[in-house]
Write a protein that holds these residues in place. Sequence first.
Motif, PDB file in Angstrom:
ATOM      1  N   GLY A  72     -22.218  27.227  -2.007  1.00  0.00           N
ATOM      2  CA  GLY A  72     -22.134  28.568  -1.445  1.00  0.00           C
ATOM      3  C   GLY A  72     -21.310  29.422  -2.386  1.00  0.00           C
ATOM      4  O   GLY A  72     -20.268  28.970  -2.878  1.00  0.00           O
ATOM      5  N   HIS A  73     -21.779  30.640  -2.653  1.00  0.00           N
ATOM      6  CA  HIS A  73     -21.031  31.530  -3.531  1.00  0.00           C
ATOM      7  C   HIS A  73     -20.559  32.752  -2.750  1.00  0.00           C
ATOM      8  O   HIS A  73     -21.344  33.385  -2.047  1.00  0.00           O
ATOM      9  CB  HIS A  73     -21.894  31.971  -4.719  1.00  0.00           C
ATOM     10  N   SER A  74     -19.280  33.044  -2.852  1.00  0.00           N
ATOM     11  CA  SER A  74     -18.678  34.253  -2.303  1.00  0.00           C
ATOM     12  C   SER A  74     -18.965  34.375  -0.799  1.00  0.00           C
ATOM     13  O   SER A  74     -18.612  33.487  -0.031  1.00  0.00           O
ATOM     14  CB  SER A  74     -19.157  35.465  -3.118  1.00  0.00           C
ATOM     15  N   PHE A  75     -19.590  35.460  -0.387  1.00  0.00           N
ATOM     16  CA  PHE A  75     -19.900  35.668   1.031  1.00  0.00           C
ATOM     17  C   PHE A  75     -20.719  34.497   1.592  1.00  0.00           C
ATOM     18  O   PHE A  75     -20.473  34.020   2.705  1.00  0.00           O
ATOM     19  CB  PHE A  75     -20.656  36.986   1.191  1.00  0.00           C
ATOM     20  N   GLY A  76     -21.686  34.027   0.817  1.00  0.00           N
ATOM     21  CA  GLY A  76     -22.500  32.891   1.256  1.00  0.00           C
ATOM     22  C   GLY A  76     -21.665  31.645   1.509  1.00  0.00           C
ATOM     23  O   GLY A  76     -21.942  30.870   2.426  1.00  0.00           O
ATOM     24  N   ALA A  77     -20.622  31.433   0.692  1.00  0.00           N
ATOM     25  CA  ALA A  77     -19.732  30.283   0.886  1.00  0.00           C
ATOM     26  C   ALA A  77     -18.964  30.400   2.196  1.00  0.00           C
ATOM     27  O   ALA A  77     -18.810  29.423   2.930  1.00  0.00           O
ATOM     28  CB  ALA A  77     -18.764  30.158  -0.284  1.00  0.00           C
ATOM     29  N   SER A  78     -18.467  31.599   2.496  1.00  0.00           N
ATOM     30  CA  SER A  78     -17.669  31.761   3.712  1.00  0.00           C
ATOM     31  C   SER A  78     -18.520  31.589   4.970  1.00  0.00           C
ATOM     32  O   SER A  78     -18.062  30.998   5.956  1.00  0.00           O
ATOM     33  CB  SER A  78     -16.922  33.099   3.711  1.00  0.00           C
ATOM     34  N   ILE A  79     -19.763  32.050   4.934  1.00  0.00           N
ATOM     35  CA  ILE A  79     -20.629  31.856   6.101  1.00  0.00           C
ATOM     36  C   ILE A  79     -21.047  30.395   6.188  1.00  0.00           C
ATOM     37  O   ILE A  79     -21.079  29.808   7.278  1.00  0.00           O
ATOM     38  CB  ILE A  79     -21.852  32.802   6.047  1.00  0.00           C
ATOM     39  N   LEU A  80     -21.352  29.774   5.049  1.00  0.00           N
ATOM     40  CA  LEU A  80     -21.681  28.339   5.035  1.00  0.00           C
ATOM     41  C   LEU A  80     -20.560  27.522   5.666  1.00  0.00           C
ATOM     42  O   LEU A  80     -20.818  26.622   6.471  1.00  0.00           O
ATOM     43  CB  LEU A  80     -21.935  27.872   3.604  1.00  0.00           C
ATOM     44  N   LEU A  81     -19.321  27.814   5.315  1.00  0.00           N
ATOM     45  CA  LEU A  81     -18.178  27.071   5.859  1.00  0.00           C
ATOM     46  C   LEU A  81     -18.184  27.122   7.378  1.00  0.00           C
ATOM     47  O   LEU A  81     -18.043  26.088   8.052  1.00  0.00           O
ATOM     48  CB  LEU A  81     -16.869  27.636   5.305  1.00  0.00           C
ATOM     49  N   ARG A  82     -18.362  28.301   7.936  1.00  0.00           N
ATOM     50  CA  ARG A  82     -18.377  28.421   9.409  1.00  0.00           C
ATOM     51  C   ARG A  82     -19.569  27.694  10.012  1.00  0.00           C
ATOM     52  O   ARG A  82     -19.438  27.060  11.062  1.00  0.00           O
ATOM     53  CB  ARG A  82     -18.385  29.894   9.818  1.00  0.00           C
ATOM     54  N   VAL A  83     -20.729  27.784   9.382  1.00  0.00           N
ATOM     55  CA  VAL A  83     -21.914  27.092   9.903  1.00  0.00           C
ATOM     56  C   VAL A  83     -21.673  25.583   9.896  1.00  0.00           C
ATOM     57  O   VAL A  83     -21.981  24.896  10.881  1.00  0.00           O
ATOM     58  CB  VAL A  83     -23.178  27.463   9.099  1.00  0.00           C
ATOM     59  N   LEU A  84     -21.116  25.052   8.822  1.00  0.00           N
ATOM     60  CA  LEU A  84     -20.840  23.610   8.760  1.00  0.00           C
ATOM     61  C   LEU A  84     -19.835  23.181   9.828  1.00  0.00           C
ATOM     62  O   LEU A  84     -19.903  22.070  10.340  1.00  0.00           O
ATOM     63  CB  LEU A  84     -20.326  23.224   7.371  1.00  0.00           C
ATOM     64  N   ALA A  85     -18.911  24.057  10.154  1.00  0.00           N
ATOM     65  CA  ALA A  85     -17.909  23.740  11.172  1.00  0.00           C
ATOM     66  C   ALA A  85     -18.490  23.789  12.586  1.00  0.00           C
ATOM     67  O   ALA A  85     -18.036  23.067  13.467  1.00  0.00           O
ATOM     68  CB  ALA A  85     -16.736  24.713  11.072  1.00  0.00           C
ATOM     69  N   GLN A  86     -19.494  24.623  12.801  1.00  0.00           N
ATOM     70  CA  GLN A  86     -19.985  24.872  14.157  1.00  0.00           C
ATOM     71  C   GLN A  86     -21.330  24.240  14.480  1.00  0.00           C
ATOM     72  O   GLN A  86     -21.685  24.152  15.659  1.00  0.00           O
ATOM     73  CB  GLN A  86     -20.091  26.388  14.374  1.00  0.00           C
ATOM     74  N   THR A  87     -22.083  23.828  13.461  1.00  0.00           N
ATOM     75  CA  THR A  87     -23.441  23.350  13.683  1.00  0.00           C
ATOM     76  C   THR A  87     -23.602  21.954  13.106  1.00  0.00           C
ATOM     77  O   THR A  87     -23.351  21.758  11.912  1.00  0.00           O
ATOM     78  CB  THR A  87     -24.459  24.300  12.992  1.00  0.00           C
ATOM     79  N   PRO A  88     -24.038  20.991  13.904  1.00  0.00           N
ATOM     80  CA  PRO A  88     -24.259  19.653  13.356  1.00  0.00           C
ATOM     81  C   PRO A  88     -25.324  19.696  12.254  1.00  0.00           C
ATOM     82  O   PRO A  88     -26.337  20.383  12.375  1.00  0.00           O
ATOM     83  CB  PRO A  88     -24.774  18.847  14.550  1.00  0.00           C
ATOM     84  N   SER A  89     -25.076  18.985  11.172  1.00  0.00           N
ATOM     85  CA  SER A  89     -26.060  18.873  10.101  1.00  0.00           C
ATOM     86  C   SER A  89     -25.827  17.555   9.372  1.00  0.00           C
ATOM     87  O   SER A  89     -24.804  16.907   9.548  1.00  0.00           O
ATOM     88  CB  SER A  89     -25.977  20.049   9.128  1.00  0.00           C
ATOM     89  N   ASP A  90     -26.792  17.197   8.548  1.00  0.00           N
ATOM     90  CA  ASP A  90     -26.688  15.974   7.760  1.00  0.00           C
ATOM     91  C   ASP A  90     -26.232  16.247   6.334  1.00  0.00           C
ATOM     92  O   ASP A  90     -26.437  15.437   5.446  1.00  0.00           O
ATOM     93  CB  ASP A  90     -28.056  15.269   7.717  1.00  0.00           C
ATOM     94  N   VAL A  91     -25.626  17.411   6.118  1.00  0.00           N
ATOM     95  CA  VAL A  91     -25.156  17.773   4.786  1.00  0.00           C
ATOM     96  C   VAL A  91     -24.124  16.757   4.325  1.00  0.00           C
ATOM     97  O   VAL A  91     -23.241  16.352   5.088  1.00  0.00           O
ATOM     98  CB  VAL A  91     -24.562  19.208   4.805  1.00  0.00           C
ATOM     99  N   GLY A  92     -24.233  16.358   3.048  1.00  0.00           N
ATOM    100  CA  GLY A  92     -23.296  15.384   2.507  1.00  0.00           C
ATOM    101  C   GLY A  92     -22.009  15.991   2.004  1.00  0.00           C
ATOM    102  O   GLY A  92     -20.996  15.316   1.874  1.00  0.00           O
ATOM    103  N   GLY A  93     -22.021  17.278   1.711  1.00  0.00           N
ATOM    104  CA  GLY A  93     -20.838  17.958   1.221  1.00  0.00           C
ATOM    105  C   GLY A  93     -21.174  19.363   0.781  1.00  0.00           C
ATOM    106  O   GLY A  93     -22.345  19.737   0.703  1.00  0.00           O
ATOM    107  N   ALA A  94     -20.125  20.142   0.492  1.00  0.00           N
ATOM    108  CA  ALA A  94     -20.320  21.532   0.086  1.00  0.00           C
ATOM    109  C   ALA A  94     -19.360  21.878  -1.041  1.00  0.00           C
ATOM    110  O   ALA A  94     -18.198  21.456  -1.036  1.00  0.00           O
ATOM    111  CB  ALA A  94     -20.107  22.476   1.267  1.00  0.00           C
ATOM    112  N   VAL A  95     -19.884  22.643  -1.994  1.00  0.00           N
ATOM    113  CA  VAL A  95     -19.082  23.174  -3.082  1.00  0.00           C
ATOM    114  C   VAL A  95     -19.034  24.685  -2.871  1.00  0.00           C
ATOM    115  O   VAL A  95     -20.072  25.353  -2.867  1.00  0.00           O
ATOM    116  CB  VAL A  95     -19.676  22.809  -4.459  1.00  0.00           C
ATOM    117  N   LEU A  96     -17.839  25.208  -2.633  1.00  0.00           N
ATOM    118  CA  LEU A  96     -17.629  26.605  -2.261  1.00  0.00           C
ATOM    119  C   LEU A  96     -17.062  27.355  -3.461  1.00  0.00           C
ATOM    120  O   LEU A  96     -15.989  27.016  -3.962  1.00  0.00           O
ATOM    121  CB  LEU A  96     -16.678  26.668  -1.061  1.00  0.00           C
TER     122      LEU A  96
END
Length: 177
Positions: A72-96
């Motif tokens: 996630g870059h910039s604004f996209g990173a900040s929204i991704l962070l909240r989505v990962l915190a609030q929505t179950p997913s099978d994502v292995g990790g995130a680079v912000l």
Amino acid sequence: MAIRSDDQDAVLLLHGAGGYDEDRQLAAKIGVAAGVPVRVPRLPEDDLSYTAWSEAIAGELARLEPGAVVLGHSFGASILLRVLAQTPSDVGGAVLLAMPHWGAEGWDVADYAFEGPVPSVPLVMHHCRDDDIVPIEHLDLNAAQLPSAIVREHSFGGHQLAGLGAAIARDIAAVAQ
């Protein structure tokens, strides 16, 4: 790090607000360094609400293979962070990358502010001291909220993390393991 269907073996990068074209260039450089294509879907540019972006991002995450790493870059990173915190997913990790802090100590926009919980996936944050869009102080504010995240502070690279494709690619590979 794969995406289902014909995007097999791609990495997903969620661009910043108004940054689709610039972030596609960033994605290409990271992809060369990582040895995999980096897909950049166009996120809503006419509606910057958390709801519009989180729905679009959740849809993109649903297409990922289990264990995929998301950038996630910039604004996209900040929204991704909240989505990962609030929505179950099978994502292995995130680079912000160059992520703004939207809390009271940062840019103070409640609609975007991360309030937890900390996502259960590995997180790596990259930020450059010479970023002229998102001040480096935002990295410290985000790190305080995400104590388990790996923090990478770079002297140079600006908001687009110029010259840092290899460093980001190493973290994609590390998080994917």
